[in-house]
Design a protein around this motif. Structure first.
Motif, PDB file in Angstrom:
ATOM      1  N   ALA A   1       3.251  -4.177  -6.635  1.00  0.00           N
ATOM      2  CA  ALA A   1       2.376  -3.141  -6.524  1.00  0.00           C
ATOM      3  C   ALA A   1       2.521  -2.164  -7.789  1.00  0.00           C
ATOM      4  CB  ALA A   1       2.909  -2.204  -5.103  1.00  0.00           C
TER       5      ALA A   1
ATOM      6  N   SER B   1      -5.003  10.767  -0.070  1.00  0.00           N
ATOM      7  CA  SER B   1      -5.914   9.610   0.757  1.00  0.00           C
ATOM      8  C   SER B   1      -7.278  10.122   0.683  1.00  0.00           C
ATOM      9  CB  SER B   1      -5.540   9.402   2.002  1.00  0.00           C
ATOM     10  OG  SER B   1      -4.118   8.797   1.925  1.00  0.00           O
TER      11      SER B   1
ATOM     12  N   SER C   1       0.899  -1.177  -0.032  1.00  0.00           N
ATOM     13  CA  SER C   1       0.105  -0.055  -0.158  1.00  0.00           C
ATOM     14  C   SER C   1       0.898   0.978  -0.131  1.00  0.00           C
ATOM     15  CB  SER C   1      -1.033   0.027   1.304  1.00  0.00           C
ATOM     16  OG  SER C   1      -1.460   1.349   1.510  1.00  0.00           O
TER      17      SER C   1
END
Length: 250
Positions: free
Chosen positions: A147, A103, A72
């Motif tokens: 990722a 975010s 993440s």
């Protein structure tokens, strides 16, 4: 988010042998490249080489050991900032502010993805404000290769690193192709597993600490191919079985 401090602490182990040739190679190449990769399988001596290098470095050193959950990007950024903040409290405000905006989906995301360029530039801005030498080690980066942000993040970051900042990346296996190509642009230097193999002189120094001589050195090098962990195990095993071991004389 709770930080696991062991992930951002330089390992306490002390190398048994000073690998001066590799240390000199790292030092010289980091004068012209902002980053170096140390690539090898487990037991080849990557971590001990990096530990020895940062302990001899004139300036601050930060360490971040990556784990699989760090795929993440928000988690990765928190640990990346925290690793530097360990040695420079208060570091990373710009990066964390940018992360918070991303975010919150306040416009820093594009198509549901983080704005990598903005996050990288915020981190570089924080590094520039340090205005002092820093070596930042990122250990086990290969654990998060899958990722989708890793390649664009590092491809953007490495050419922008301030002159006073150098990065060591420890991995198992080859770099993703886009990062590998940074070598030709003098943005990246690679120490391969073959370069990590112990030389005869280094092996003799290691074995001399156990009172072992040239015959044991030759045999161990043939069996292990100079792999660090194999040589350490061979030295211990040979010492335990030898008359030099006090327990053998009892």
């Amino acid at each position: 988010m709770k930080i696991i401090t062991s992930k951002i602490t330089i390992p306490a182990e002390t190398p048994l042998v000073c690998r001066q040739g590799l240390l000199d190679t790292l030092r010289e190449n980091l004068k012209s490249c902002p980053a170096a990769v140390i690539n090898g399988r487990a037991g080849t001596g990557k971590t001990m080489l990096a530990v020895d290098f940062v302990r001899r470095h004139v300036g601050r050193a930060a360490w971040y050991k990556v784990d699989a959950p760090d795929m993440s990007l928000p988690v990765f950024l928190v640990y990346l900032v925290a690793s530097v903040a360990q040695v420079r409290p208060g570091f990373g405000r710009q990066t964390l502010d940018c992360r918070a905006r991303s975010s919150g989906a306040s416009g820093a995301e594009v198509g549901g993805e983080f704005n990598i360029a903005e996050l990288v530039e915020a981190f570089v801005y924080d590094l520039e404000r340090l205005a002092e030498p820093l070596v930042l080690v990122i250990d086990d980066l290969h654990l998060i290769y899958d990722a989708d942000w890793v390649i664009p993040f590092f491809h953007r970051l490495l050419p922008l690193l301030p002159a006073e900042t150098h990065m060591l990346i420890l991995i198992r296996g080859l770099l993703p192709a886009p990062m590998w190509r940074l070598r030709s642009k003098q943005q990246l230097f690679v120490i391969t597993e073959q370069m990590l193999a112990f030389t005869q002189t280094e092996t003799e120094e290691l074995f001399s600490g156990y009172g072992l001589g040239a015959e044991e050195v030759r045999s161990a090098l043939l069996r292990t191919g100079g792999r660090a962990a194999g040589l350490h195990a061979a030295a211990i095993r040979t010492f335990v079985d030898s008359p030099l071991n006090p327990e053998q004389s009892n």
